[in-house]
Design a protein around this motif. Structure first.
Motif, PDB file in Angstrom:
ATOM      1  N   HIS A 177      -1.222  22.309   3.099  1.00 32.98           N
ATOM      2  CA  HIS A 177      -1.568  21.667   1.837  1.00 32.98           C
ATOM      3  C   HIS A 177      -2.528  20.518   2.133  1.00 32.98           C
ATOM      4  CE1 HIS A 177       1.948  19.591   3.481  1.00 32.98           C
ATOM      5  NE2 HIS A 177       1.484  18.503   2.892  1.00 32.98           N
ATOM      6  N   PRO A 178      -3.262  20.034   1.131  1.00 34.88           N
ATOM      7  CA  PRO A 178      -4.324  19.049   1.367  1.00 34.88           C
ATOM      8  C   PRO A 178      -3.917  17.618   1.001  1.00 34.88           C
ATOM      9  CG  PRO A 178      -4.630  20.032  -0.781  1.00 34.88           C
ATOM     10  CD  PRO A 178      -3.343  20.607  -0.232  1.00 34.88           C
ATOM     11  N   HIS A 179      -4.678  16.650   1.556  1.00 35.22           N
ATOM     12  CA  HIS A 179      -4.566  15.245   1.170  1.00 35.22           C
ATOM     13  C   HIS A 179      -5.945  14.604   1.186  1.00 35.22           C
ATOM     14  CE1 HIS A 179      -0.168  15.045   1.450  1.00 35.22           C
ATOM     15  NE2 HIS A 179      -0.235  15.631   2.629  1.00 35.22           N
ATOM     16  N   ILE A 180      -6.125  13.580   0.366  1.00 41.20           N
ATOM     17  CA  ILE A 180      -7.281  12.676   0.471  1.00 41.20           C
ATOM     18  C   ILE A 180      -6.791  11.259   0.198  1.00 41.20           C
ATOM     19  CG2 ILE A 180      -8.955  14.421  -0.333  1.00 41.20           C
ATOM     20  CD1 ILE A 180      -9.101  12.679  -2.989  1.00 41.20           C
ATOM     21  N   GLY A 181      -7.528  10.256   0.703  1.00 44.96           N
ATOM     22  CA  GLY A 181      -7.366   8.875   0.279  1.00 44.96           C
ATOM     23  C   GLY A 181      -6.131   8.146   0.756  1.00 44.96           C
ATOM     24  N   LEU A 182      -5.438   8.671   1.769  1.00 43.62           N
ATOM     25  CA  LEU A 182      -4.176   8.083   2.204  1.00 43.62           C
ATOM     26  C   LEU A 182      -3.928   8.357   3.677  1.00 43.62           C
ATOM     27  CD1 LEU A 182      -1.956  10.659   2.524  1.00 43.62           C
ATOM     28  CD2 LEU A 182      -2.318  10.686   0.063  1.00 43.62           C
ATOM     29  N   SER A 183      -2.907   7.690   4.212  1.00 39.63           N
ATOM     30  CA  SER A 183      -2.346   8.041   5.513  1.00 39.63           C
ATOM     31  C   SER A 183      -0.909   8.492   5.291  1.00 39.63           C
ATOM     32  CB  SER A 183      -2.353   6.848   6.467  1.00 39.63           C
ATOM     33  OG  SER A 183      -3.662   6.419   6.759  1.00 39.63           O
ATOM     34  N   THR A 184      -0.511   9.574   5.962  1.00 36.79           N
ATOM     35  CA  THR A 184       0.892   9.992   5.917  1.00 36.79           C
ATOM     36  C   THR A 184       1.585   9.493   7.176  1.00 36.79           C
ATOM     37  OG1 THR A 184       0.589  12.108   7.067  1.00 36.79           O
ATOM     38  CG2 THR A 184       0.260  12.098   4.681  1.00 36.79           C
ATOM     39  N   VAL A 185       2.837   9.087   7.038  1.00 34.68           N
ATOM     40  CA  VAL A 185       3.621   8.679   8.205  1.00 34.68           C
ATOM     41  C   VAL A 185       4.970   9.378   8.139  1.00 34.68           C
ATOM     42  CG1 VAL A 185       4.277   6.535   6.989  1.00 34.68           C
ATOM     43  CG2 VAL A 185       4.718   6.774   9.437  1.00 34.68           C
ATOM     44  N   THR A 186       5.233  10.182   9.163  1.00 32.83           N
ATOM     45  CA  THR A 186       6.492  10.910   9.267  1.00 32.83           C
ATOM     46  C   THR A 186       7.344  10.247  10.339  1.00 32.83           C
ATOM     47  OG1 THR A 186       5.358  12.962   8.685  1.00 32.83           O
ATOM     48  CG2 THR A 186       7.553  13.158   9.657  1.00 32.83           C
ATOM     49  N   TYR A 187       8.605   9.958  10.003  1.00 34.42           N
ATOM     50  CA  TYR A 187       9.498   9.251  10.915  1.00 34.42           C
ATOM     51  C   TYR A 187      10.890   9.865  10.795  1.00 34.42           C
ATOM     52  CZ  TYR A 187      11.844   5.388  13.291  1.00 34.42           C
ATOM     53  OH  TYR A 187      12.590   4.638  14.177  1.00 34.42           O
ATOM     54  N   PRO A 198       0.801  -1.219   0.000  1.00 35.28           N
ATOM     55  CA  PRO A 198       0.000   0.000   0.000  1.00 35.28           C
ATOM     56  C   PRO A 198       0.837   1.273   0.000  1.00 35.28           C
ATOM     57  CG  PRO A 198       0.124  -0.845   2.217  1.00 35.28           C
ATOM     58  CD  PRO A 198       0.883  -1.816   1.349  1.00 35.28           C
ATOM     59  N   PHE A 199       2.175   1.161   0.049  1.00 38.47           N
ATOM     60  CA  PHE A 199       3.040   2.338   0.079  1.00 38.47           C
ATOM     61  C   PHE A 199       3.111   2.949  -1.319  1.00 38.47           C
ATOM     62  CE2 PHE A 199       4.298   0.001   3.800  1.00 38.47           C
ATOM     63  CZ  PHE A 199       4.624   0.965   4.731  1.00 38.47           C
ATOM     64  N   ILE A 200       2.605   4.184  -1.439  1.00 37.46           N
ATOM     65  CA  ILE A 200       2.510   4.825  -2.749  1.00 37.46           C
ATOM     66  C   ILE A 200       3.448   6.026  -2.873  1.00 37.46           C
ATOM     67  CG2 ILE A 200       0.615   6.397  -2.098  1.00 37.46           C
ATOM     68  CD1 ILE A 200      -0.608   5.762  -4.906  1.00 37.46           C
ATOM     69  N   PHE A 201       4.090   6.386  -1.783  1.00 37.28           N
ATOM     70  CA  PHE A 201       4.935   7.587  -1.764  1.00 37.28           C
ATOM     71  C   PHE A 201       6.008   7.367  -0.715  1.00 37.28           C
ATOM     72  CE2 PHE A 201       5.973  11.874  -0.288  1.00 37.28           C
ATOM     73  CZ  PHE A 201       5.961  12.641  -1.436  1.00 37.28           C
ATOM     74  N   PHE A 202       7.257   7.712  -1.043  1.00 33.49           N
ATOM     75  CA  PHE A 202       8.370   7.507  -0.117  1.00 33.49           C
ATOM     76  C   PHE A 202       9.402   8.589  -0.393  1.00 33.49           C
ATOM     77  CE2 PHE A 202      12.113   5.474   1.700  1.00 33.49           C
ATOM     78  CZ  PHE A 202      11.620   4.722   2.767  1.00 33.49           C
ATOM     79  N   ASP A 203       9.548   9.520   0.539  1.00 32.13           N
ATOM     80  CA  ASP A 203      10.503  10.621   0.431  1.00 32.13           C
ATOM     81  C   ASP A 203      11.560  10.508   1.514  1.00 32.13           C
ATOM     82  OD1 ASP A 203       9.610  12.003  -1.765  1.00 32.13           O
ATOM     83  OD2 ASP A 203       8.863  13.738  -0.668  1.00 32.13           O
ATOM     84  N   TRP A 255       3.642   7.769   2.279  1.00 35.47           N
ATOM     85  CA  TRP A 255       2.186   7.759   2.186  1.00 35.47           C
ATOM     86  C   TRP A 255       1.737   6.321   2.003  1.00 35.47           C
ATOM     87  CZ3 TRP A 255       1.026  11.890  -2.169  1.00 35.47           C
ATOM     88  CH2 TRP A 255       1.457  13.150  -1.730  1.00 35.47           C
ATOM     89  N   VAL A 256       0.687   5.954   2.742  1.00 36.46           N
ATOM     90  CA  VAL A 256       0.093   4.629   2.645  1.00 36.46           C
ATOM     91  C   VAL A 256      -1.318   4.798   2.091  1.00 36.46           C
ATOM     92  CG1 VAL A 256      -0.618   2.578   3.919  1.00 36.46           C
ATOM     93  CG2 VAL A 256       1.465   3.802   4.601  1.00 36.46           C
ATOM     94  N   ALA A 257      -1.567   4.258   0.914  1.00 34.44           N
ATOM     95  CA  ALA A 257      -2.894   4.365   0.311  1.00 34.44           C
ATOM     96  C   ALA A 257      -3.907   3.580   1.143  1.00 34.44           C
ATOM     97  CB  ALA A 257      -2.870   3.848  -1.120  1.00 34.44           C
ATOM     98  N   LEU A 258      -5.125   4.100   1.208  1.00 36.50           N
ATOM     99  CA  LEU A 258      -6.188   3.441   1.946  1.00 36.50           C
ATOM    100  C   LEU A 258      -6.938   2.469   1.039  1.00 36.50           C
ATOM    101  CD1 LEU A 258      -7.583   6.561   3.839  1.00 36.50           C
ATOM    102  CD2 LEU A 258      -6.323   4.658   4.857  1.00 36.50           C
TER     103      LEU A 258
END
Length: 290
Positions: free
Chosen positions: A59-69, A34-39, A123-126
């Motif tokens: 800024h906005p988001h929909i349809g995902l979870s963000t994880v900051t580490y 489900p990981f769709i984004f990795f910075d 970002w983890v897609a839902l």
């Protein structure tokens, strides 16, 4: 073969000169589980008094979870639900965007004290049935994030389940996300419990079979293949993956299984219909028309 492909990070400017290394999405591999984004953030040495242009504005988001580490430094999170939370090394900010949320990421601590900013934002897609759930924000630290130590390796389970451990972070689909600190010559095998898996070298250098992975490179693994990771020098390694979710579309900061939903989110943001953080509502990132 153990490795399907190697992905090199590409430099991307978030605005104001804050550059990151973007790994996912990649043209030939859009997602891993489900990981769709990795910075990869930094490492970036910031002196006191840094300009506010380096901050990531609302800024906005929909349809995902963000994880900051983070491995080092500190970032101030503010969102439209009213949460303000400092994120520190080894902690997790997990923000579920669902039907829509806005947030900012400020460098307040570095501005006052100076800091070395180094970490990962993913970002983890839902799953489809959760794409429009009510937004939420959760901060996790300590016992919420199981840790272990073995010969030359210190590990932390950031999210999901792996090897008999379960993170306190609530996730919406089967996944795992781990942080390994490896001494030189340390060796560790990666779980085969998930069909899609990847290894990212954030610092140092590791070997997988006869392939070397340097800082800034991700190895996407073939399903079911055993992968022994050997540290050629002291290294930071992130391992991640999970069950695939199916087709997802990405438009700027929006993720959805529906292109029409992306267009709606775009128009909502441009028309000012998405609430800004109360403590941070005087400026925002405009939709990039190009």
């Amino acid at each position: 073969m153990t490795i399907e492909r190697i992905i090199n990070k590409r430099i991307h400017d978030l605005g104001g000169g804050f550059e990151v290394g973007r790994v996912l999405p990649f043209r030939a591999r859009r997602m891993v589980g489900p990981f769709i984004f990795f910075d990869h953030l930094g490492p970036l040495e910031l002196a006191t008094g840094i300009p506010r242009e380096l901050d990531v504005l609302p800024h906005p988001h929909i349809g995902l979870s963000t994880v900051t580490y983070l491995y080092s430094g500190q970032i101030t999170h503010r969102d439209s639900l009213g949460f303000e939370q400092e994120i520190r090394p080894g902690e997790v900010n997990w923000m579920v965007a669902g039907s829509g949320i806005t947030h900012s990421e400020r460098l307040e601590y570095a501005r006052t004290h100076g800091a070395n900013i180094h970490g990962i934002q993913a970002w983890v897609a839902l799953p489809t049935e959760c794409e429009e759930i009510t937004p939420s924000f959760h901060h996790h630290a300590g016992a919420d994030l199981p840790e272990w130590e073995e010969a030359g390796v210190k590990g932390r389970l950031i999210a999901g389940e792996a090897e008999g451990l379960k993170s306190g972070v609530h996730v919406h689909s089967p996944l795992f996300y781990q942080h390994w600190e490896m001494d030189a010559d340390a060796r560790r095998s990666l779980t085969t419990a998930y069909p899609e898996r990847a290894i990212y070298c954030a610092r140092g250098k590791v070997e997988i079979g006869s392939t070397f992975l340097s800082a800034g490179q991700m190895a996407v693994l073939n399903e079911g293949r055993l992968a022994d990771v050997v540290a050629c020098q002291p290294s930071i390694v992130m391992v991640l993956g999970g069950e695939p979710l199916g087709q997802r579309y990405l438009l700027w900061n929006f993720v959805s299984s529906s292109k029409e939903r992306l267009e709606q989110a775009k128009e909502d943001w441009k028309a000012g219909r998405m609430k800004l953080p109360d403590a941070d509502n005087l400026e925002f990132v405009p939709f990039p028309e190009d």
